[in-house]
Design a protein around this motif. Structure first.
Motif, PDB file in Angstrom:
ATOM      1  N   ARG A 288       0.792  -1.231   0.000  1.00 41.27           N
ATOM      2  CA  ARG A 288       0.000   0.000   0.000  1.00 41.27           C
ATOM      3  C   ARG A 288       0.833   1.295   0.000  1.00 41.27           C
ATOM      4  O   ARG A 288       0.290   2.381   0.096  1.00 41.27           O
ATOM      5  CB  ARG A 288      -0.993   0.023   1.164  1.00 41.27           C
ATOM      6  CG  ARG A 288      -2.066  -1.030   1.033  1.00 41.27           C
ATOM      7  CD  ARG A 288      -3.004  -1.066   2.218  1.00 41.27           C
ATOM      8  NE  ARG A 288      -3.993  -2.117   2.087  1.00 41.27           N
ATOM      9  CZ  ARG A 288      -3.758  -3.424   2.198  1.00 41.27           C
ATOM     10  NH1 ARG A 288      -2.534  -3.858   2.438  1.00 41.27           N
ATOM     11  NH2 ARG A 288      -4.716  -4.312   2.058  1.00 41.27           N
ATOM     12  N   ARG A 289       2.133   1.184  -0.098  1.00 42.23           N
ATOM     13  CA  ARG A 289       2.975   2.388  -0.106  1.00 42.23           C
ATOM     14  C   ARG A 289       3.080   3.013  -1.498  1.00 42.23           C
ATOM     15  O   ARG A 289       3.637   4.086  -1.668  1.00 42.23           O
ATOM     16  CB  ARG A 289       4.371   2.065   0.420  1.00 42.23           C
ATOM     17  CG  ARG A 289       5.161   3.315   0.714  1.00 42.23           C
ATOM     18  CD  ARG A 289       6.352   3.057   1.598  1.00 42.23           C
ATOM     19  NE  ARG A 289       7.054   4.299   1.835  1.00 42.23           N
ATOM     20  CZ  ARG A 289       8.360   4.436   1.716  1.00 42.23           C
ATOM     21  NH1 ARG A 289       9.113   3.407   1.404  1.00 42.23           N
ATOM     22  NH2 ARG A 289       8.921   5.595   1.943  1.00 42.23           N
ATOM     23  N   GLY A 290       2.550   2.336  -2.497  1.00 38.33           N
ATOM     24  CA  GLY A 290       2.560   2.872  -3.851  1.00 38.33           C
ATOM     25  C   GLY A 290       3.509   2.110  -4.751  1.00 38.33           C
ATOM     26  O   GLY A 290       4.541   1.623  -4.315  1.00 38.33           O
ATOM     27  N   SER A 291       3.100   1.992  -5.988  1.00 37.17           N
ATOM     28  CA  SER A 291       3.896   1.240  -6.949  1.00 37.17           C
ATOM     29  C   SER A 291       4.275   2.098  -8.141  1.00 37.17           C
ATOM     30  O   SER A 291       3.646   3.113  -8.417  1.00 37.17           O
ATOM     31  CB  SER A 291       3.113   0.002  -7.422  1.00 37.17           C
ATOM     32  OG  SER A 291       1.929   0.387  -8.078  1.00 37.17           O
ATOM     33  N   ALA A 292       5.298   1.676  -8.815  1.00 37.46           N
ATOM     34  CA  ALA A 292       5.677   2.161 -10.142  1.00 37.46           C
ATOM     35  C   ALA A 292       5.693   3.664 -10.314  1.00 37.46           C
ATOM     36  O   ALA A 292       4.842   4.228 -10.975  1.00 37.46           O
ATOM     37  CB  ALA A 292       4.773   1.525 -11.187  1.00 37.46           C
TER      38      ALA A 292
END
Length: 169
Positions: free
Chosen positions: A120-124
Protein backbone atom coordinates in the motif's frame (compact mmCIF):
# COMPACT_ATOMS: atom_id res chain seq x y z
CA UNK A 1 23.22 17.40 -5.69
CA UNK A 2 25.21 15.93 -8.52
CA UNK A 3 25.38 17.34 -12.07
CA UNK A 4 23.52 14.34 -13.51
CA UNK A 5 20.60 14.48 -11.06
CA UNK A 6 17.08 15.09 -12.31
CA UNK A 7 15.64 17.72 -9.98
CA UNK A 8 11.94 18.59 -9.86
CA UNK A 9 11.41 22.33 -9.54
CA UNK A 10 8.24 24.46 -9.62
CA UNK A 11 9.06 25.23 -13.28
CA UNK A 12 9.96 21.76 -14.52
CA UNK A 13 12.57 19.04 -14.36
CA UNK A 14 16.15 20.36 -14.24
CA UNK A 15 18.83 18.16 -15.83
CA UNK A 16 22.37 19.05 -16.91
CA UNK A 17 21.71 22.79 -16.86
CA UNK A 18 18.43 22.65 -18.81
CA UNK A 19 14.85 22.91 -17.64
CA UNK A 20 12.30 20.53 -19.16
CA UNK A 21 8.56 21.17 -18.74
CA UNK A 22 6.94 18.22 -16.99
CA UNK A 23 3.83 17.07 -15.19
CA UNK A 24 3.52 15.35 -11.84
CA UNK A 25 0.82 13.49 -9.93
CA UNK A 26 -2.70 14.92 -10.02
CA UNK A 27 -2.68 15.48 -6.25
CA UNK A 28 0.80 17.03 -6.13
CA UNK A 29 3.71 15.73 -4.06
CA UNK A 30 3.62 13.90 -0.76
CA UNK A 31 5.89 12.47 1.89
CA UNK A 32 3.14 9.92 2.72
CA UNK A 33 2.72 8.11 -0.60
CA UNK A 34 -0.03 5.46 -0.77
CA UNK A 35 -1.25 3.20 -3.57
CA UNK A 36 -3.76 5.03 -5.75
CA UNK A 37 -3.38 8.48 -4.14
CA UNK A 38 -2.27 10.16 -7.39
CA UNK A 39 0.71 11.81 -5.70
CA UNK A 40 4.39 12.02 -6.62
CA UNK A 41 6.57 10.87 -3.70
CA UNK A 42 8.99 13.33 -2.16
CA UNK A 43 12.55 12.05 -1.82
CA UNK A 44 15.69 11.00 -3.62
CA UNK A 45 14.98 8.14 -6.03
CA UNK A 46 17.58 6.22 -8.00
CA UNK A 47 16.99 5.46 -11.67
CA UNK A 48 17.19 1.66 -11.70
CA UNK A 49 16.20 0.79 -15.24
CA UNK A 50 15.05 1.89 -18.66
CA UNK A 51 12.40 0.17 -20.80
CA UNK A 52 11.43 1.00 -24.38
CA UNK A 53 9.17 -0.17 -27.22
CA UNK A 54 11.50 -1.57 -29.92
CA UNK A 55 8.66 -1.52 -32.45
CA UNK A 56 8.31 2.25 -31.99
CA UNK A 57 11.86 3.54 -31.39
CA UNK A 58 15.52 2.65 -31.52
CA UNK A 59 17.19 1.63 -28.26
CA UNK A 60 17.68 4.93 -26.38
CA UNK A 61 20.70 3.69 -24.37
CA UNK A 62 22.78 0.53 -24.48
CA UNK A 63 21.35 -0.60 -21.11
CA UNK A 64 17.67 -0.11 -22.06
CA UNK A 65 15.53 -3.27 -22.14
CA UNK A 66 12.74 -3.89 -24.65
CA UNK A 67 9.09 -4.00 -23.56
CA UNK A 68 7.44 -7.14 -24.88
CA UNK A 69 3.75 -7.87 -25.53
CA UNK A 70 3.41 -9.84 -22.28
CA UNK A 71 5.17 -7.35 -19.98
CA UNK A 72 3.08 -6.01 -17.10
CA UNK A 73 3.59 -4.20 -13.78
CA UNK A 74 1.86 -5.61 -10.70
CA UNK A 75 -0.08 -3.02 -8.69
CA UNK A 76 -2.01 -5.50 -6.54
CA UNK A 77 -1.09 -4.78 -2.91
CA UNK A 78 -1.96 -8.36 -1.93
CA UNK A 79 0.15 -10.01 -4.63
CA UNK A 80 3.55 -11.50 -3.90
CA UNK A 81 4.86 -9.59 -6.94
CA UNK A 82 3.48 -6.18 -5.85
CA UNK A 83 5.41 -3.36 -7.52
CA UNK A 84 7.39 -5.70 -9.76
CA UNK A 85 7.51 -6.30 -13.49
CA UNK A 86 5.56 -9.49 -14.29
CA UNK A 87 4.49 -11.34 -17.44
CA UNK A 88 1.08 -12.23 -18.81
CA UNK A 89 -0.89 -14.23 -18.09
CA UNK A 90 -1.10 -12.68 -14.63
CA UNK A 91 -4.30 -12.89 -12.60
CA UNK A 92 -3.61 -10.15 -10.04
CA UNK A 93 -4.24 -6.46 -10.73
CA UNK A 94 -1.61 -5.01 -13.07
CA UNK A 95 -0.79 -2.33 -15.59
CA UNK A 96 0.17 -3.16 -19.16
CA UNK A 97 3.58 -1.81 -20.12
CA UNK A 98 2.97 -2.28 -23.85
CA UNK A 99 0.17 0.23 -24.32
CA UNK A 100 -1.75 1.25 -27.42
CA UNK A 101 -0.96 4.91 -26.68
CA UNK A 102 2.64 6.19 -26.58
CA UNK A 103 2.84 6.97 -22.83
CA UNK A 104 5.08 3.99 -22.05
CA UNK A 105 7.10 3.85 -25.27
CA UNK A 106 10.05 4.88 -23.07
CA UNK A 107 10.10 4.42 -19.29
CA UNK A 108 12.73 5.36 -16.76
CA UNK A 109 12.19 3.17 -13.69
CA UNK A 110 12.78 4.59 -10.22
CA UNK A 111 13.45 2.66 -7.04
CA UNK A 112 10.32 4.00 -5.32
CA UNK A 113 9.14 1.20 -2.98
CA UNK A 114 11.37 -1.25 -4.86
CA UNK A 115 12.75 -3.94 -4.78
CA UNK A 116 11.26 -4.80 -1.38
CA UNK A 117 7.81 -3.25 -1.63
CA UNK A 118 5.87 -2.19 1.44
CA UNK A 119 2.20 -3.00 0.77
CA UNK A 120 0.00 0.00 0.00
CA UNK A 121 2.98 2.39 -0.11
CA UNK A 122 2.56 2.87 -3.85
CA UNK A 123 3.90 1.24 -6.95
CA UNK A 124 5.68 2.16 -10.14
CA UNK A 125 6.89 5.72 -10.06
CA UNK A 126 8.09 6.05 -13.63
CA UNK A 127 9.38 8.91 -15.72
CA UNK A 128 7.47 8.59 -18.99
CA UNK A 129 5.90 10.52 -21.85
CA UNK A 130 2.97 12.75 -21.06
CA UNK A 131 -0.47 12.74 -22.71
CA UNK A 132 -0.19 16.46 -23.31
CA UNK A 133 1.39 19.46 -21.62
CA UNK A 134 -0.17 20.13 -18.23
CA UNK A 135 -2.08 16.83 -18.03
CA UNK A 136 -1.25 15.26 -14.63
CA UNK A 137 -0.21 11.68 -13.94
CA UNK A 138 -1.19 9.11 -11.33
CA UNK A 139 2.04 9.93 -9.45
CA UNK A 140 4.72 9.55 -12.09
CA UNK A 141 6.68 12.35 -13.74
CA UNK A 142 5.92 12.87 -17.41
CA UNK A 143 7.62 14.84 -20.18
CA UNK A 144 7.28 15.56 -23.88
CA UNK A 145 8.54 12.66 -25.99
CA UNK A 146 11.50 14.55 -27.47
CA UNK A 147 12.63 15.77 -24.04
CA UNK A 148 12.29 12.31 -22.50
CA UNK A 149 14.45 10.86 -25.29
CA UNK A 150 17.12 13.56 -24.79
CA UNK A 151 17.27 12.83 -21.07
CA UNK A 152 17.27 9.03 -21.56
CA UNK A 153 20.28 9.26 -23.86
CA UNK A 154 22.26 11.19 -21.22
CA UNK A 155 21.45 9.60 -17.87
CA UNK A 156 23.82 7.23 -16.14
CA UNK A 157 23.60 4.60 -13.41
CA UNK A 158 24.37 7.37 -10.93
CA UNK A 159 21.45 9.59 -12.02
CA UNK A 160 18.87 10.25 -9.31
CA UNK A 161 15.41 11.82 -9.39
CA UNK A 162 15.14 14.39 -6.61
CA UNK A 163 11.64 15.44 -5.59
CA UNK A 164 12.10 18.10 -2.89
CA UNK A 165 9.60 18.87 -0.15
CA UNK A 166 8.94 22.22 -1.81
CA UNK A 167 7.81 20.57 -5.06
CA UNK A 168 4.15 21.50 -4.76
CA UNK A 169 3.28 23.71 -7.70
Amino acid sequence: MRPDDLVLTPRGLRFQGRLYPCTIGKTGCTARKREGDGATPIGVHRIVGMLYRPDRMARPADWALPIGPRDLWSDDVEAEDYNMMVRAPYAASHERLRRADPLYDLILLTDWNWPYAVKRRGSAIFIHQYRRAGFPTEGCIALARANLRKIAARITFETRLIVPEACAR
